[in-house]
Design a protein around this motif. Structure first.
Motif, short mmCIF file in Angstrom:
data_model
loop_
_atom_site.label_atom_id
_atom_site.label_comp_id
_atom_site.label_asym_id
_atom_site.label_seq_id
_atom_site.Cartn_x
_atom_site.Cartn_y
_atom_site.Cartn_z
N MET A 12 130.19 -22.49 -4.94
CA MET A 12 130.99 -22.83 -6.11
C MET A 12 131.44 -21.56 -6.85
O MET A 12 130.67 -20.62 -7.02
CB MET A 12 130.19 -23.74 -7.04
N GLY A 13 132.70 -21.60 -7.29
CA GLY A 13 133.30 -20.43 -7.92
C GLY A 13 134.06 -19.58 -6.93
O GLY A 13 134.64 -18.55 -7.31
N ARG A 14 134.10 -20.00 -5.68
CA ARG A 14 134.85 -19.26 -4.66
C ARG A 14 136.34 -19.29 -4.99
O ARG A 14 136.87 -20.32 -5.43
CB ARG A 14 134.62 -19.88 -3.28
N THR A 15 137.01 -18.17 -4.78
CA THR A 15 138.45 -18.09 -5.01
C THR A 15 139.17 -17.95 -3.68
O THR A 15 138.60 -17.52 -2.68
CB THR A 15 138.80 -16.91 -5.92
N TYR A 16 140.45 -18.31 -3.68
CA TYR A 16 141.25 -18.30 -2.46
C TYR A 16 142.51 -17.48 -2.71
O TYR A 16 143.62 -18.01 -2.81
CB TYR A 16 141.61 -19.73 -2.05
N ARG A 65 131.77 -22.07 -17.34
CA ARG A 65 132.43 -23.36 -17.07
C ARG A 65 132.10 -23.84 -15.66
O ARG A 65 131.82 -25.03 -15.47
CB ARG A 65 133.94 -23.22 -17.25
N THR A 66 132.10 -22.92 -14.70
CA THR A 66 131.76 -23.30 -13.33
C THR A 66 130.33 -23.81 -13.26
O THR A 66 130.04 -24.82 -12.62
CB THR A 66 131.93 -22.09 -12.39
N ILE A 67 129.41 -23.12 -13.93
CA ILE A 67 128.01 -23.56 -13.93
C ILE A 67 127.89 -24.98 -14.48
O ILE A 67 127.24 -25.85 -13.87
CB ILE A 67 127.15 -22.58 -14.76
N ARG A 68 128.50 -25.22 -15.61
CA ARG A 68 128.41 -26.55 -16.22
C ARG A 68 129.05 -27.62 -15.32
O ARG A 68 128.52 -28.72 -15.18
CB ARG A 68 129.10 -26.54 -17.59
N ARG A 69 130.20 -27.29 -14.73
CA ARG A 69 130.88 -28.28 -13.89
C ARG A 69 130.07 -28.63 -12.65
O ARG A 69 130.08 -29.78 -12.18
CB ARG A 69 132.26 -27.75 -13.47
N ARG A 102 119.78 -20.84 -19.79
CA ARG A 102 120.11 -20.51 -21.17
C ARG A 102 121.20 -21.42 -21.72
O ARG A 102 121.22 -21.76 -22.90
CB ARG A 102 120.58 -19.05 -21.27
N LEU A 103 122.11 -21.83 -20.82
CA LEU A 103 123.18 -22.74 -21.24
C LEU A 103 122.68 -24.18 -21.41
O LEU A 103 123.43 -25.04 -21.87
CB LEU A 103 124.30 -22.74 -20.19
N ASP A 104 121.42 -24.41 -21.02
CA ASP A 104 120.85 -25.76 -21.04
C ASP A 104 121.71 -26.71 -20.21
O ASP A 104 121.92 -27.87 -20.58
CB ASP A 104 120.74 -26.27 -22.48
N ALA A 105 122.21 -26.17 -19.07
CA ALA A 105 123.12 -26.94 -18.22
C ALA A 105 122.41 -27.69 -17.11
O ALA A 105 123.02 -28.54 -16.45
CB ALA A 105 124.16 -25.99 -17.60
N VAL A 106 121.12 -27.40 -16.89
CA VAL A 106 120.40 -27.98 -15.76
C VAL A 106 119.80 -29.33 -16.16
O VAL A 106 118.94 -29.39 -17.05
CB VAL A 106 119.28 -27.03 -15.28
N PRO A 107 120.21 -30.42 -15.53
CA PRO A 107 119.66 -31.74 -15.87
C PRO A 107 118.16 -31.82 -15.54
O PRO A 107 117.65 -31.06 -14.72
CB PRO A 107 120.47 -32.69 -14.98
N GLU A 108 117.50 -32.76 -16.15
CA GLU A 108 116.05 -32.90 -15.96
C GLU A 108 115.68 -33.25 -14.53
O GLU A 108 114.57 -32.94 -14.07
CB GLU A 108 115.49 -33.95 -16.91
N ASN A 109 116.59 -33.93 -13.82
CA ASN A 109 116.25 -34.34 -12.45
C ASN A 109 116.58 -33.27 -11.41
O ASN A 109 116.42 -33.50 -10.22
CB ASN A 109 116.98 -35.64 -12.08
N VAL A 110 117.02 -32.09 -11.86
CA VAL A 110 117.32 -30.99 -10.94
C VAL A 110 116.20 -29.96 -11.00
O VAL A 110 115.90 -29.40 -12.06
CB VAL A 110 118.67 -30.32 -11.28
N HIS A 111 115.55 -29.73 -9.86
CA HIS A 111 114.47 -28.77 -9.75
C HIS A 111 115.02 -27.48 -9.13
O HIS A 111 115.57 -27.52 -8.03
CB HIS A 111 113.34 -29.31 -8.87
N LEU A 112 114.86 -26.37 -9.84
CA LEU A 112 115.31 -25.08 -9.33
C LEU A 112 114.13 -24.38 -8.67
O LEU A 112 113.16 -24.01 -9.33
CB LEU A 112 115.88 -24.22 -10.46
N ALA A 113 114.23 -24.20 -7.35
CA ALA A 113 113.15 -23.57 -6.59
C ALA A 113 113.36 -22.06 -6.58
O ALA A 113 113.80 -21.47 -5.58
CB ALA A 113 113.12 -24.12 -5.17
N LEU A 114 113.06 -21.41 -7.72
CA LEU A 114 113.34 -19.99 -7.88
C LEU A 114 112.21 -19.09 -7.39
O LEU A 114 112.38 -17.88 -7.31
CB LEU A 114 113.62 -19.68 -9.36
#
Length: 377
Positions: A12-16, A65-69, A102-114
């Motif tokens: 995501m965020g790739r340009t052409y 914007r890309t992160i939120r989308r 930090r944007l608080d964009a990650v929903p509760e049902n999304v687990h980030l395996a960092l």
């Protein structure tokens, strides 16, 4: 019976930049639509979870914007998502993932395996063993710790990783982020969900690349799919079902034209493509002036039908027939010019000079034809 959806390489965020602005925007938008389609698929097929095997984002520097989308596009599936950082969005100390938090964009049902470790999903019957990339390139196998990771009894052991299975993929992408081809055996995994290879690929019955859900390059590697995986119980063989998610199909053709039938066959193939096509042509060989006009008309029609059409004709030589020249009624000086341009294509010492002569001949033929429409018939 646990069922999950395996996807990867959203980029995501790739340009052409190689495409026209309108086409570039449409291709970028198609990637968000692909996430929405796979979320709908996960809901439709009653999946217990969605596993994303790396490269959710194309770069660390994508816009807020890309992160939120991206996270907004996941709303069509309310079950758990497990997202893994890949080489494009590695889990650096400061990364696209820390910004998303930090944007608080990650929903509760999304687990980030960092971090390397296990994400238990007991209600879904899954334990996800993650091997996130914490830098763009590594030379050690990050899935090796799976062998020491313990998981609750009764849960499927599902590996999630991003890299190159050694000895299987082409040599030019087999150097960094290595993964052992027998990792499912050595780590007692029920399934290993992989990303990095952008096409659908089975390594063995328990190890798969899902590929990117929306093609983004000209490579015939079965891109544009996600996988729905059913495993009845720990130790049982997975049942893997591909589902097509691609909005656009990319076609890259390299053709040599020698006789009139070659051009007719090429135009027929072009006409048979679906409208949601991205077509890149490179043509070599020879073409009569009548054939050049026929090709130009066919490409003009295709440009109006398809998402994008590009055609490199630099390898084509125009060879007017006697009938071509007679139809142009290029007598006297004009006839001499046509013959000189025809000869220049063959005698020039550089490809640029040949291309200039070819283009000049095509332009001249077009001008003469436009003055006498009957000449084109």
């Amino acid at each position: 019976m646990p069922r999950f959806l395996h996807t990867a390489d959203w980029q995501m965020g790739r340009t052409y930049s190689r495409f026209e602005t309108e086409d570039s925007a449409a291709l970028s938008e198609a990637r968000y639509q692909a996430i929405e389609r796979l979320a709908a698929l996960a809901t439709e097929h009653q999946c217990d979870a969605v596993l994303v095997a790396g490269d959710v984002f194309d770069a660390q520097t994508v816009s807020d914007r890309t992160i939120r989308r991206v996270f907004n596009a996941t709303q069509g599936f309310s079950g758990p998502w497990v997202m893994l950082p890949g080489n494009h969005d590695a889990a650096l100390a400061e990364s696209v993932w820390t910004r998303a938090k930090r944007l608080d964009a990650v929903p509760e049902n999304v687990h980030l395996a960092l971090k390397s470790g296990t994400t238990p999903l007991p209600e879904q019957g899954l334990a996800v063993l993650a091997a996130p990339l914490t830098q763009r390139h590594t030379y050690g196998d990050l899935t090796q710790p799976f062998e020491q990771m313990t998981t609750p009894p009764g849960l499927l052991r599902i590996g999630l990783a991003h890299g190159s299975v050694q000895g299987v993929l082409p040599d030019d992408i087999d150097s960094t982020n290595p993964i052992a081809p027998d990792r499912t055996e050595t780590a007692n995994l029920d399934y290993l969900a992989l990303g990095d290879w952008h096409g659908l690929k089975e390594i063995n019955e328990r190890t798969w690349y899902s590929g990117t859900p929306e093609p983004e390059r000209f490579r015939n590697n079965e891109a544009g799919y996600v996988l729905v995986v059913d495993i009845e119980e720990p130790g049982a063989a997975p049942r893997v079902t591909p589902h097509e998610t691609a909005r656009y199909r990319w076609h890259q053709w390299r053709e040599t034209l020698s006789v009139a039938s070659d051009l007719d066959e090429l135009i027929q193939r072009i006409n048979q493509l679906p409208e949601a096509s991205v077509l890149d042509l490179k043509l070599n060989g020879t073409l009569t002036l009548a054939g050049e006009q026929k090709l130009t008309e066919a490409l003009s029609i295709a440009e109006a039908r398809f998402r994008s059409v590009t055609c490199d004709r630099s390898g084509l030589q125009l060879e007017p027939t006697d009938d071509d020249i007679a139809a142009l009624q290029a007598d006297g000086y004009l006839g001499e010019v046509v013959q000189e341009l025809r000869q220049s294509q063959q005698e020039t010492d550089n490809s640029e000079g040949a291309e200039i002569a070819r283009d000049a001949l095509a332009i001249l033929a077009g001008l003469l034809t436009s003055k006498d429409p009957e000449a084109a018939r």
